[in-house]
Design an enzyme around this catalytic site. Structure first.
Site, PDB file in Angstrom:
ATOM      1  N   GLN A  56      11.623  -3.607  -9.895  1.00 53.77           N
ATOM      2  CA  GLN A  56      13.065  -3.892  -9.943  1.00 53.77           C
ATOM      3  C   GLN A  56      13.818  -3.134  -8.849  1.00 53.77           C
ATOM      4  O   GLN A  56      14.955  -3.465  -8.529  1.00 53.77           O
ATOM      5  CB  GLN A  56      13.577  -3.504 -11.347  1.00 53.77           C
ATOM      6  N   LYS A  57      13.171  -2.142  -8.248  1.00 51.87           N
ATOM      7  CA  LYS A  57      13.842  -1.425  -7.146  1.00 51.87           C
ATOM      8  C   LYS A  57      14.198  -2.396  -6.028  1.00 51.87           C
ATOM      9  O   LYS A  57      15.222  -2.270  -5.380  1.00 51.87           O
ATOM     10  CB  LYS A  57      12.957  -0.302  -6.612  1.00 51.87           C
TER      11      LYS A  57
ATOM     12  N   ASP B 175       3.770   5.901  -8.106  1.00 52.84           N
ATOM     13  CA  ASP B 175       3.793   5.579  -9.538  1.00 52.84           C
ATOM     14  C   ASP B 175       4.542   4.284  -9.848  1.00 52.84           C
ATOM     15  O   ASP B 175       4.307   3.665 -10.877  1.00 52.84           O
ATOM     16  CB  ASP B 175       4.425   6.737 -10.333  1.00 52.84           C
ATOM     17  N   GLY B 176       5.474   3.904  -8.958  1.00 52.52           N
ATOM     18  CA  GLY B 176       6.175   2.627  -9.168  1.00 52.52           C
ATOM     19  C   GLY B 176       5.193   1.472  -9.083  1.00 52.52           C
ATOM     20  O   GLY B 176       5.187   0.568  -9.930  1.00 52.52           O
ATOM     21  N   HIS B 177       4.318   1.485  -8.056  1.00 51.26           N
ATOM     22  CA  HIS B 177       3.297   0.438  -7.942  1.00 51.26           C
ATOM     23  C   HIS B 177       2.340   0.503  -9.143  1.00 51.26           C
ATOM     24  O   HIS B 177       1.953  -0.526  -9.694  1.00 51.26           O
ATOM     25  CB  HIS B 177       2.448   0.649  -6.683  1.00 51.26           C
TER      26      HIS B 177
ATOM     27  N   SER C 155       7.539   4.053  -0.906  1.00 49.72           N
ATOM     28  CA  SER C 155       6.572   4.534   0.091  1.00 49.72           C
ATOM     29  C   SER C 155       7.313   5.208   1.235  1.00 49.72           C
ATOM     30  O   SER C 155       6.804   6.130   1.871  1.00 49.72           O
ATOM     31  CB  SER C 155       5.736   3.370   0.623  1.00 49.72           C
ATOM     32  N   ARG C 156       8.529   4.764   1.519  1.00 46.09           N
ATOM     33  CA  ARG C 156       9.291   5.332   2.650  1.00 46.09           C
ATOM     34  C   ARG C 156       9.813   6.739   2.359  1.00 46.09           C
ATOM     35  O   ARG C 156      10.257   7.418   3.279  1.00 46.09           O
ATOM     36  CB  ARG C 156      10.448   4.413   3.036  1.00 46.09           C
TER      37      ARG C 156
ATOM     38  N   VAL D  42      10.625   3.146 -11.118  1.00 48.17           N
ATOM     39  CA  VAL D  42      10.126   4.465 -11.538  1.00 48.17           C
ATOM     40  C   VAL D  42      10.771   5.499 -10.626  1.00 48.17           C
ATOM     41  O   VAL D  42      10.878   5.291  -9.413  1.00 48.17           O
ATOM     42  CB  VAL D  42       8.581   4.536 -11.451  1.00 48.17           C
TER      43      VAL D  42
ATOM     44  N   GLY E 268       0.804  -1.215   0.000  1.00 47.54           N
ATOM     45  CA  GLY E 268       0.000   0.000   0.000  1.00 47.54           C
ATOM     46  C   GLY E 268       0.835   1.264   0.000  1.00 47.54           C
ATOM     47  O   GLY E 268       2.024   1.251  -0.294  1.00 47.54           O
TER      48      GLY E 268
END
Ligand code: PAF
Length: 290
Positions: free
Chosen positions: A148-149, A35-37, A186-187, A176, A31
């Site tokens: 990929q992060k 934009d990466g999610h 998120s962090r 992203v 959650g």
């Protein structure tokens, strides 16, 4: 878009699609979507007939001293973003749905989980592998999408799927980045304005190393030095390593096989990770914003 909170309801909702032979994509998340999610959701919507996004802050992948209780959460915003991105189902289980009383069986990953984050977050990948295995069993997706992060996470999950004969494809999607190069996470929400600016040093070093690699530099020590140089702006560096992309073991001498430079450390109290691929076959290159 349906929002589902229990495993029984999830199985019932997916059954007609499965019977009709429709392909199912799963995007597992914790959650606080960015934009990466959403890039993962978009990939799934494009590739699969049905897209399930799971949102679950998984307690078993946090150590005692980590940020489980403060992990950012905004389910209403997450649902709106999932709807907009075209998800069909959002699975929002509670802790008791995933770990009911009496739960005692875990997935123990092997050597790929030992270096890098594994060395600093004992038990982390055991928690990740366990929850991901459970989500795979609950959703039974044809394809699951990961960013990929979390380079080591993708490797651990792929190996788990292979080792445990899970019948699905694990697809990794490019990191992203914000316009200034910072990998979305998120962090990042924990960072104040000054810390946020300092956090740019991570991608700056990675991009410098990749530019040198693309210009022909193959010496691992010199590439690592370029990645490490700007990290003096961090409050702590847990690791900066140039590793073989398949084994995650450090490369010494010349880089001759697909590799990645991986970084983890703290800006203030916030732990950030990032990585960049060096000639990883089949992966698309990360947008170079630095
Ligand atoms: O990458 C994450 O957000 C988590 O590790 C995952 C894969 C959702 C498992 O909890």
């Amino acid at each position: 878009m349906r929002v589902i909170e229990t495993v029984a309801e999830l199985r019932a909702a997916l059954q007609p699609s499965r019977r009709a032979g429709r392909s199912i994509g799963l995007v597992p998340t914790m959650g606080y979507l960015h934009d990466g999610h959403l890039a993962l959701v978009t990939e799934s919507v494009a590739a699969c007939d049905v897209t399930v996004v799971s949102i679950f802050v998984n307690p078993t992948q946090f150590a005692e001293n980590e940020d489980l209780s403060s992990y950012p959460r905004d389910p209403d915003r997450d649902l709106a973003l999932c709807r907009e991105a075209g998800a069909d189902i959002v699975f929002l289980p509670g802790v008791d749905d995933i770990y009911p009383a009496g739960f005692q069986t875990y997935v123990e990953p092997g050597a790929l989980a030992e270096p890098l984050c594994g060395a600093f977050r004992p038990g982390h990948f055991r928690g990740v592998a366990t929850v991901v295995a459970k989500l795979f069993n609950m959703v039974q997706p044809d394809t699951a999408f990961f960013g990929q992060k979390d380079f080591q996470q993708v490797a651990v999950v792929r190996q788990m799927a292979r080792d445990l004969d899970m019948r699905l494809a694990v697809v990794s999607v490019d990191t992203v980045r914000e316009d200034d190069g910072i990998a979305m996470s998120s962090r990042n929400a924990y960072l104040d304005a000054t810390e946020r600016r300092r956090a740019r040093c991570i991608s700056r070093g990675l991009f410098a190393a990749r530019r040198a690699f693309e210009a022909g530099e193959r010496d691992a020590a010199r590439l690592l030095a370029l990645a490490r140089e700007p990290l003096s702006e961090m409050d702590s560096v847990q690791y900066v390593e140039l590793v073989d992309a398949a084994t995650l073991q450090p490369v010494t001498g010349a880089v001759e096989r697909p590799a990645a430079i991986c970084v983890a450390g703290h800006i203030g109290n916030t732990r950030l990770i990032d990585n960049i691929g060096l000639d990883i076959e089949g992966s698309r290159t990360v947008r170079d914003a630095a």
